[in-house]
Structures are given as C-alpha cells and as structure tokens.
Design a protein around this motif. Structure first.
Motif, PDB file in Angstrom:
ATOM      1  N   THR A 189       0.818  -1.221   0.000  1.00  0.00           N
ATOM      2  CA  THR A 189       0.000   0.000   0.000  1.00  0.00           C
ATOM      3  C   THR A 189       0.852   1.272   0.000  1.00  0.00           C
ATOM      4  OG1 THR A 189      -0.143  -0.062   2.420  1.00  0.00           O
ATOM      5  CG2 THR A 189      -1.913  -1.141   1.178  1.00  0.00           C
ATOM      6  N   GLN A 190       2.149   1.154   0.297  1.00  0.00           N
ATOM      7  CA  GLN A 190       3.006   2.339   0.304  1.00  0.00           C
ATOM      8  C   GLN A 190       3.340   2.839  -1.109  1.00  0.00           C
ATOM      9  OE1 GLN A 190       6.428   2.093   2.947  1.00  0.00           O
ATOM     10  NE2 GLN A 190       5.323   0.711   4.302  1.00  0.00           N
ATOM     11  N   ILE A 191       3.196   1.959  -2.117  1.00  0.00           N
ATOM     12  CA  ILE A 191       3.466   2.386  -3.484  1.00  0.00           C
ATOM     13  C   ILE A 191       2.437   3.449  -3.870  1.00  0.00           C
ATOM     14  CG2 ILE A 191       3.600   1.672  -5.896  1.00  0.00           C
ATOM     15  CD1 ILE A 191       5.891   0.666  -4.144  1.00  0.00           C
ATOM     16  N   GLY A 192       2.927   4.575  -4.341  1.00  0.00           N
ATOM     17  CA  GLY A 192       2.051   5.699  -4.658  1.00  0.00           C
ATOM     18  C   GLY A 192       1.950   6.692  -3.523  1.00  0.00           C
ATOM     19  N   GLU A 193       2.333   6.254  -2.309  1.00  0.00           N
ATOM     20  CA  GLU A 193       2.305   7.152  -1.154  1.00  0.00           C
ATOM     21  C   GLU A 193       3.692   7.703  -0.840  1.00  0.00           C
ATOM     22  OE1 GLU A 193       0.621   4.914   2.018  1.00  0.00           O
ATOM     23  OE2 GLU A 193      -1.401   4.826   1.127  1.00  0.00           O
ATOM     24  N   ILE A 194       4.724   6.854  -0.960  1.00  0.00           N
ATOM     25  CA  ILE A 194       6.091   7.297  -0.697  1.00  0.00           C
ATOM     26  C   ILE A 194       6.661   7.956  -1.959  1.00  0.00           C
ATOM     27  CG2 ILE A 194       6.496   5.531   1.050  1.00  0.00           C
ATOM     28  CD1 ILE A 194       7.994   3.909  -1.043  1.00  0.00           C
ATOM     29  N   PRO A 195       7.692   8.786  -1.826  1.00  0.00           N
ATOM     30  CA  PRO A 195       8.312   9.380  -3.019  1.00  0.00           C
ATOM     31  C   PRO A 195       8.876   8.302  -3.934  1.00  0.00           C
ATOM     32  CG  PRO A 195       9.036  10.501  -1.010  1.00  0.00           C
ATOM     33  CD  PRO A 195       8.308   9.273  -0.571  1.00  0.00           C
ATOM     34  N   PRO A 196       8.905   8.561  -5.235  1.00  0.00           N
ATOM     35  CA  PRO A 196       9.482   7.574  -6.161  1.00  0.00           C
ATOM     36  C   PRO A 196      10.973   7.409  -5.915  1.00  0.00           C
ATOM     37  CG  PRO A 196       9.051   9.641  -7.291  1.00  0.00           C
ATOM     38  CD  PRO A 196       8.422   9.762  -5.926  1.00  0.00           C
ATOM     39  N   PRO A 197      11.555   6.313  -6.374  1.00  0.00           N
ATOM     40  CA  PRO A 197      12.983   6.067  -6.147  1.00  0.00           C
ATOM     41  C   PRO A 197      13.855   7.140  -6.787  1.00  0.00           C
ATOM     42  CG  PRO A 197      11.869   4.069  -6.887  1.00  0.00           C
ATOM     43  CD  PRO A 197      10.903   5.181  -7.069  1.00  0.00           C
ATOM     44  N   ASP A 198      15.022   7.360  -6.190  1.00  0.00           N
ATOM     45  CA  ASP A 198      15.997   8.296  -6.749  1.00  0.00           C
ATOM     46  C   ASP A 198      16.894   7.613  -7.784  1.00  0.00           C
ATOM     47  OD1 ASP A 198      15.205  10.462  -5.079  1.00  0.00           O
ATOM     48  OD2 ASP A 198      16.325   9.559  -3.425  1.00  0.00           O
ATOM     49  N   SER A 199      17.157   6.322  -7.612  1.00  0.00           N
ATOM     50  CA  SER A 199      18.049   5.615  -8.529  1.00  0.00           C
ATOM     51  C   SER A 199      17.341   5.333  -9.846  1.00  0.00           C
ATOM     52  CB  SER A 199      18.522   4.298  -7.912  1.00  0.00           C
ATOM     53  OG  SER A 199      17.437   3.379  -7.798  1.00  0.00           O
ATOM     54  N   ALA A 200      18.119   5.292 -10.929  1.00  0.00           N
ATOM     55  CA  ALA A 200      17.555   4.984 -12.246  1.00  0.00           C
ATOM     56  C   ALA A 200      16.927   3.599 -12.252  1.00  0.00           C
ATOM     57  CB  ALA A 200      18.643   5.079 -13.311  1.00  0.00           C
ATOM     58  N   TYR A 201      17.580   2.645 -11.591  1.00  0.00           N
ATOM     59  CA  TYR A 201      17.054   1.279 -11.589  1.00  0.00           C
ATOM     60  C   TYR A 201      15.721   1.199 -10.841  1.00  0.00           C
ATOM     61  CZ  TYR A 201      16.556  -3.704 -10.759  1.00  0.00           C
ATOM     62  OH  TYR A 201      16.066  -4.981 -10.704  1.00  0.00           O
ATOM     63  N   GLY A 202      15.667   1.766  -9.643  1.00  0.00           N
ATOM     64  CA  GLY A 202      14.430   1.727  -8.877  1.00  0.00           C
ATOM     65  C   GLY A 202      13.300   2.439  -9.597  1.00  0.00           C
ATOM     66  N   TYR A 203      13.625   3.597 -10.185  1.00  0.00           N
ATOM     67  CA  TYR A 203      12.602   4.361 -10.908  1.00  0.00           C
ATOM     68  C   TYR A 203      12.095   3.574 -12.107  1.00  0.00           C
ATOM     69  CZ  TYR A 203      10.207   8.326 -13.017  1.00  0.00           C
ATOM     70  OH  TYR A 203       9.252   9.155 -13.555  1.00  0.00           O
ATOM     71  N   GLN A 204      13.016   2.920 -12.825  1.00  0.00           N
ATOM     72  CA  GLN A 204      12.597   2.172 -14.011  1.00  0.00           C
ATOM     73  C   GLN A 204      11.743   0.973 -13.643  1.00  0.00           C
ATOM     74  OE1 GLN A 204      13.468  -1.053 -15.458  1.00  0.00           O
ATOM     75  NE2 GLN A 204      12.002  -0.437 -17.047  1.00  0.00           N
ATOM     76  N   LYS A 205      12.063   0.304 -12.537  1.00  0.00           N
ATOM     77  CA  LYS A 205      11.238  -0.822 -12.096  1.00  0.00           C
ATOM     78  C   LYS A 205       9.836  -0.356 -11.711  1.00  0.00           C
ATOM     79  CE  LYS A 205      13.386  -4.684 -12.630  1.00  0.00           C
ATOM     80  NZ  LYS A 205      12.789  -5.700 -13.521  1.00  0.00           N
ATOM     81  N   LEU A 206       9.750   0.797 -11.054  1.00  0.00           N
ATOM     82  CA  LEU A 206       8.447   1.348 -10.731  1.00  0.00           C
ATOM     83  C   LEU A 206       7.697   1.726 -12.014  1.00  0.00           C
ATOM     84  CD1 LEU A 206       6.442   2.258  -8.558  1.00  0.00           C
ATOM     85  CD2 LEU A 206       7.584   4.483  -8.556  1.00  0.00           C
ATOM     86  N   SER A 207       8.417   2.251 -12.989  1.00  0.00           N
ATOM     87  CA  SER A 207       7.817   2.568 -14.277  1.00  0.00           C
ATOM     88  C   SER A 207       7.218   1.325 -14.922  1.00  0.00           C
ATOM     89  CB  SER A 207       8.869   3.183 -15.202  1.00  0.00           C
ATOM     90  OG  SER A 207       8.381   3.317 -16.518  1.00  0.00           O
ATOM     91  N   GLY A 208       7.919   0.192 -14.787  1.00  0.00           N
ATOM     92  CA  GLY A 208       7.391  -1.065 -15.319  1.00  0.00           C
ATOM     93  C   GLY A 208       6.072  -1.448 -14.682  1.00  0.00           C
ATOM     94  N   GLU A 209       5.928  -1.175 -13.387  1.00  0.00           N
ATOM     95  CA  GLU A 209       4.653  -1.434 -12.719  1.00  0.00           C
ATOM     96  C   GLU A 209       3.551  -0.556 -13.316  1.00  0.00           C
ATOM     97  OE1 GLU A 209       4.663  -1.439  -8.507  1.00  0.00           O
ATOM     98  OE2 GLU A 209       6.568  -2.527  -8.319  1.00  0.00           O
ATOM     99  N   TYR A 210       3.888   0.704 -13.578  1.00  0.00           N
ATOM    100  CA  TYR A 210       2.905   1.610 -14.186  1.00  0.00           C
ATOM    101  C   TYR A 210       2.541   1.157 -15.597  1.00  0.00           C
ATOM    102  CZ  TYR A 210       2.752   5.033 -10.433  1.00  0.00           C
ATOM    103  OH  TYR A 210       2.528   5.665  -9.221  1.00  0.00           O
ATOM    104  N   TYR A 211       3.510   0.612 -16.317  1.00  0.00           N
ATOM    105  CA  TYR A 211       3.207   0.027 -17.626  1.00  0.00           C
ATOM    106  C   TYR A 211       2.125  -1.045 -17.480  1.00  0.00           C
ATOM    107  CZ  TYR A 211       6.703   1.744 -21.019  1.00  0.00           C
ATOM    108  OH  TYR A 211       7.421   2.508 -21.907  1.00  0.00           O
TER     109      TYR A 211
END
Length: 320
Positions: A134-156
């Motif tokens: 449930t924290q996804i969407g509530e906490i700030p997005p990742p700062d690292s390129a890898y973490g951000y890209q993995k989160l982007s994949g979830e949004y895909y």
C-alpha cells in the motif's frame, strides 16, 4: 498452457525455470544470453524450449510470442549497486524498451497474463518498515535509475490493463540468494553475498572492505522460495491484477552478514572491516511485509538465511 520466462538463463530466471519445470509447466525460455548462460539451464534443458531473442528488437519479440499463453517477464539490465551507478541511462532505455515490447506482444497475441518482475528498490525512499504494497504511490518515487525504471514497469502494467485489458501480476523479490550468481569483477557489480564470498574466501581480505557503515539492513530470501511465489503469481486466479512483496521479514545488518560468511569460510583471523565510502542511493533499510502474499496466495518463505548461505557457498566452491 505455454509459459515464456524472459531472462530465463540468468540467476533468478534459471532457478524459476527449474521450479516451473518441477510443477510440469510447459516452459519456453526467452534470452539473448548477454548475461545468462546455457549452463544455468542444464538441470532443465531436456524439458524446455529456448528462443534466442533480444527483447529490445520489436518485431522479432512480438512474433516470438505468437504461441505463448503466460509470460513471466524477468529480462532486464540488472546488477549490484555499483552496476546501477555505472549505466543508469542504459538501465532506463533498455529495460523500458523490453517492457514495452513484451506488453505489446501480450496485446497482439491476447496473452492470459503478464507476470512482471519488479524490485524491492521501488521502496527506496520508504521510512516505515516493514514496507507494504500500500506504500506504493504514497512514498516518493525512487531516486536511482534502476528503482525508478522498475516502478515505471509497474505503471506500464497498470496502463496496459486499463487501456487494453491485459491481465497482470507484479512481484517484488527481496534480495534473492542462491546458486548461479557469480561475483562481479568490481565491487558492487554483483549483489552483496557473492561480493562478500569472493572477498572473504578468494581474496582473503583482512580487514574486509565493506561499503558504508555496515549497519545497512537487508532481508534475504532463498531463490527457491521466490520461485514458488512467482509460480503462484503467474497462475493463481487470486493474483490477477495484484502486486506482491516476496521476501523474508528477518533483517540482518551487512556487518552481521559478513561475519556469518567469514565464519562459514573458516577464516581464523579476528573479524575486522575497512569501511569505504558508500555509493549514492545505498538504502539503509529494506525489510518487507509479505503478509499479502501469505493471505492471498498462501505463500511464505521457508528456507533460512543460514541454509541459503550454506547452499550458495557450497555451489561457489564446487563451481567457481
């Protein structure tokens, strides 16, 4: 039902392939063998089909999925924290291209489900532990390129479901440990356990070089346990359009982990460390709450860290 496992020749992928085969799944491995090896598939080679596909190539990728029902999408540019810092642009560009092509193939061929491998790094900026879905969407997005890209994949996954009705499931493995992950040539190129084993067993470092304070906390999950969870994410009706943490809730500091490996390798010198500057984005704590997987999928990790270290170091000694 024919299941594609992308990146199936890699460390995590090949162990998932082996588990799926033991459950009588009809498995097709998609891999370009840029990182994974055919040797990793030796245990299941007679039971699987292999398709040499670079998922960045759009038309060959979409065509290759014509007879597939379910895809477990693991293929990605991945490594340890040092790797993340060396090639951040490649991580975003290449992984994004693979995600898009796989999901477009799912639309084109009306796949039953896309089971997407995210990462615990999506929780990079969490401050409350253990972390929950449930924290996804509530906490700030990742700062690292890898973490951000993995989160982007979830949004895909969410977007393709909303626009094209693609059924998905998302799993976030927490620090998989097991055979077939060699150490890198440089510190941080691979994950921490292979890195420690190399420095303690082979290089005989004393004191042991360690990044940061050593007080960083991680949980480690045996790759076989993760594979069992992925199997449920791929096929269980209750996993449809849901996301799951797959990890042990037992945390250990990097100093504690290093000392366990030191003792296991039979080092006679008193354990001592040489603290080195940490990389940026070195998350200080990462512990999951996997109760959703327990409640919805009846999944819990069963193999202890001690058993996992024994298995990994035995493999390392016999193989490398």
């Amino acid at each position: 039902m024919k299941t594609a496992i992308t990146g199936g020749a890699g460390f995590l992928g090949s162990n998932i392939v082996d588990y799926f085969v033991t459950q009588d799944s009809d498995v097709v491995v998609f891999d370009d063998f840029s990182d994974g090896t055919r040797e990793n598939l030796a245990a299941s080679i007679d039971e699987i089909e292999i398709r040499d596909v670079d998922l960045r190539d759009r038309e060959p990728t979409i065509n290759a999925f014509s007879d597939i029902d379910v895809v477990v999408h693991l293929a990605a540019k991945i490594g340890g924290i040092g790797y993340f810092h060396h090639v951040p642009a490649d991580i975003i560009a290449m992984n994004d291209a693979m995600n898009r092509n796989v999901l477009d193939a799912a639309v084109e061929h009306d796949l039953d489900r896309v089971c997407y491998a995210s990462s615990s790094m999506v929780y990079e900026n969490a401050t409350d532990f253990p972390v929950t879905e449930t924290q996804i969407g509530e906490i700030p997005p990742p700062d690292s390129a890898y973490g951000y890209q993995k989160l982007s994949g979830e949004y895909y996954c969410h977007a393709y479901h909303d626009q094209y009705d693609v059924e998905y499931s998302i799993f976030r493995p927490f620090n998989a440990v097991g055979p077939r992950e060699p150490p890198g040539d440089e510190v941080g190129q691979a994950h921490v356990i292979p890195d420690f084993v190399k420095k303690i067993r082979d290089e005989k470092q004393h004191p042991l070089d360690i990044l940061g304070s050593g007080e960083q906390v991680r949980s480690f999950t045996n790759v076989k346990d993760i594979a069992a969870g992925v199997y449920k994410c791929a096929y269980d009706d209750a996993a449809a359009n849901e996301d799951f943490n797959l990890g042990s809730a037992e945390g250990v500091t990097m100093l504690e982990l290093a000392q366990q490996i030191w003792n296991y390798c039979g080092r006679e010198e008193e354990f001592a460390v040489n603290r080195q500057d940490a990389f940026d984005h070195d998350v200080q704590k990462r512990i999951p709450d996997s109760s959703k997987a327990a409640n919805v999928l009846d999944w819990e990790p069963e193999i202890s860290l001690e058993e996992s270290l024994d298995e990994y170091i035995t493999w390392y000694q016999e193989t490398l």
